[in-house]
Design an enzyme around this catalytic site. Structure first.
Site, PDB file in Angstrom:
ATOM      1  N   ILE A  96       0.840  -1.202   0.000  1.00 47.50           N
ATOM      2  CA  ILE A  96       0.000   0.000   0.000  1.00 47.50           C
ATOM      3  C   ILE A  96       0.875   1.252   0.000  1.00 47.50           C
ATOM      4  O   ILE A  96       0.599   2.215  -0.725  1.00 47.50           O
ATOM      5  CB  ILE A  96      -0.969  -0.007   1.198  1.00 47.50           C
ATOM      6  CG1 ILE A  96      -1.883  -1.224   1.116  1.00 47.50           C
ATOM      7  CG2 ILE A  96      -1.801   1.274   1.219  1.00 47.50           C
ATOM      8  CD1 ILE A  96      -2.755  -1.440   2.340  1.00 47.50           C
ATOM      9  N   LEU A 151      12.776  -2.776   4.658  1.00 44.30           N
ATOM     10  CA  LEU A 151      12.714  -3.814   3.620  1.00 44.30           C
ATOM     11  C   LEU A 151      12.493  -5.217   4.188  1.00 44.30           C
ATOM     12  O   LEU A 151      12.777  -6.216   3.529  1.00 44.30           O
ATOM     13  CB  LEU A 151      13.957  -3.790   2.717  1.00 44.30           C
ATOM     14  CG  LEU A 151      14.212  -2.448   1.979  1.00 44.30           C
ATOM     15  CD1 LEU A 151      15.437  -2.542   1.095  1.00 44.30           C
ATOM     16  CD2 LEU A 151      12.988  -2.034   1.159  1.00 44.30           C
ATOM     17  N   GLY A 165       9.007  -5.032   2.495  1.00 41.90           N
ATOM     18  CA  GLY A 165       8.890  -4.122   1.352  1.00 41.90           C
ATOM     19  C   GLY A 165       9.903  -4.442   0.265  1.00 41.90           C
ATOM     20  O   GLY A 165      10.774  -5.298   0.423  1.00 41.90           O
ATOM     21  N   SER A 219       1.125  -7.223   9.476  1.00 38.90           N
ATOM     22  CA  SER A 219      -0.324  -7.255   9.270  1.00 38.90           C
ATOM     23  C   SER A 219      -0.920  -8.645   9.035  1.00 38.90           C
ATOM     24  O   SER A 219      -2.018  -8.756   8.501  1.00 38.90           O
ATOM     25  CB  SER A 219      -0.693  -6.345   8.095  1.00 38.90           C
ATOM     26  OG  SER A 219      -0.047  -6.788   6.923  1.00 38.90           O
ATOM     27  N   TYR A 257      -3.040  -8.427  16.079  1.00 44.75           N
ATOM     28  CA  TYR A 257      -2.893  -7.440  15.000  1.00 44.75           C
ATOM     29  C   TYR A 257      -3.899  -6.309  15.168  1.00 44.75           C
ATOM     30  O   TYR A 257      -3.537  -5.128  15.230  1.00 44.75           O
ATOM     31  CB  TYR A 257      -3.055  -8.117  13.636  1.00 44.75           C
ATOM     32  CG  TYR A 257      -3.251  -7.133  12.509  1.00 44.75           C
ATOM     33  CD1 TYR A 257      -2.275  -6.173  12.235  1.00 44.75           C
ATOM     34  CD2 TYR A 257      -4.404  -7.137  11.732  1.00 44.75           C
ATOM     35  CE1 TYR A 257      -2.458  -5.244  11.214  1.00 44.75           C
ATOM     36  CE2 TYR A 257      -4.586  -6.221  10.710  1.00 44.75           C
ATOM     37  CZ  TYR A 257      -3.619  -5.276  10.459  1.00 44.75           C
ATOM     38  OH  TYR A 257      -3.800  -4.362   9.458  1.00 44.75           O
ATOM     39  N   LEU A 281      -6.817 -13.220  -0.937  1.00 45.93           N
ATOM     40  CA  LEU A 281      -7.619 -14.067  -1.827  1.00 45.93           C
ATOM     41  C   LEU A 281      -7.335 -13.812  -3.303  1.00 45.93           C
ATOM     42  O   LEU A 281      -7.094 -14.758  -4.062  1.00 45.93           O
ATOM     43  CB  LEU A 281      -9.111 -13.852  -1.530  1.00 45.93           C
ATOM     44  CG  LEU A 281     -10.076 -14.665  -2.405  1.00 45.93           C
ATOM     45  CD1 LEU A 281      -9.888 -16.155  -2.196  1.00 45.93           C
ATOM     46  CD2 LEU A 281     -11.529 -14.269  -2.113  1.00 45.93           C
TER      47      LEU A 281
END
Length: 320
Positions: free
Chosen positions: A11, A31, A34, A75, A139, A188
């Site tokens: 994101i 990283l 990421g 996450s 979380y 998904l």
């Protein structure tokens, strides 16, 4: 200049790609999850850690930061249950380090990428910002803790913030240059597309006896560029002094069932999926849909890209 922490993630990198059109951007990312190549070349990239005060102070001393946007969280729900310390260390303690450095350098504008997991298992079909927050995993709890910290910092220290809660970011940039790239993949749409590319033997559907139209779970999916645009609208409202302490849901307000998502993937790719039906997973609610009425009324944002557009962009990225 805007500091984006976690700007090399899925994101964050899509946000940076939009934000560099309007602002000077510096990205801080360790990283861990990421990808440096996903960061737009127009942004300054610093490899460093959110929890390292020295890394942060170097940036705040060197650059005139006027706002911080925070995407640097772990996450994975399942992982958070197995290793809660990792989540509280990074998502809460490291965020506190960042906030304290911001206050030291008198930077008072903060955009927080939160989650609709703060609601837990909702009591209503469409979740509002006023719905009860009862997260059911570390979380979601870690994100809600940060939201509570932000409210306290606003009252005590004048920190201005917007927290944005959403479920399933999906899709890829229209250019096909960046997209969703997790290891392991748990989402998904990329799982279905990986299967249709021959990278997985089948896909599993967990539960077909839910009280929904087709018996499968219904979830809220938003194109990642729609999310990026919402974060920028929130940032602009903060910088203009129009907002001081706000929480918004980002949702499509409709939701799509697991079967609908599979069928749309099949339609877009013109390929047939091998679907395996399995028992329900513990803790999976039948519906998770967020209302975005509040942010639409106050900031003029709504999700513009539908499920087919999301999947077309993702397929373009994955098939490359």
């Amino acid at each position: 200049m805007i500091l984006v922490v976690g700007g090399a993630g899925y994101i964050g990198s899509h946000l940076v790609k939009e934000l560099v059109e309007k602002e000077e951007v510096i990205v801080l990312d360790n990283l861990a999850t990421g990808h440096k190549e996903a960061v737009d070349s127009r942004a300054v990239f610093v490899q460093g850690d959110l929890g390292n005060t020295a890394d942060l102070e170097t940036i705040f001393q060197k650059y005139p930061i006027k706002a911080v946007m925070h995407f640097a969280a772990y996450s994975l729900v399942g992982e958070s249950v197995q290793d809660p310390a990792k989540y509280y260390d990074n998502n809460v303690a490291n965020t506190l380090t960042l906030l304290n450095v911001m206050l030291k350098y008198k930077v008072k504008n903060f955009i927080f990428s939160s989650t609709a997991a703060t609601y837990g298992i909702p009591e209503e079909d469409i979740i509002l910002e006023t719905s009860n927050t009862q997260p059911i995993n570390p979380y979601g709890k870690s994100k809600l803790m940060v939201e509570n910290i932000l409210a306290d910092f606003h009252h005590a220290y004048g920190l201005n913030y917007v927290a944005l809660r959403y479920f399933n970011a999906a899709g890829a940039h229209v250019t096909g240059e960046i997209g969703e790239q997790h290891d392991p993949e748990t989402h998904l749409i990329p799982i279905i597309l990986q299967h249709l590319l021959g990278e997985r033997a089948s896909i599993s559907v967990f539960g077909t006896d839910y009280p929904t139209e087709d018996g499968t779970c219904i979830r809220d999916y938003i194109h990642v560029t729609d999310l990026a645009e919402a974060h920028i609208k929130a940032l602009e409202a903060l910088l203009a002094g129009e907002k001081e302490a706000e929480t918004y849901n980002l949702g499509n307000g409709v939701g799509y069932s697991v079967k609908e998502v599979i069928e749309t993937c099949e339609k877009v790719t013109d390929r047939k999926a091998n679907v395996v039906f399995a028992d329900r997973r513990a803790g999976d609610p039948a519906r998770l849909i967020a209302s975005s009425e509040k942010i639409y009324k106050e900031l003029g944002w709504k999700a513009e890209r539908d499920l087919e557009t999301i999947i077309k962009s993702a397929w373009n990225w994955h098939s490359k």
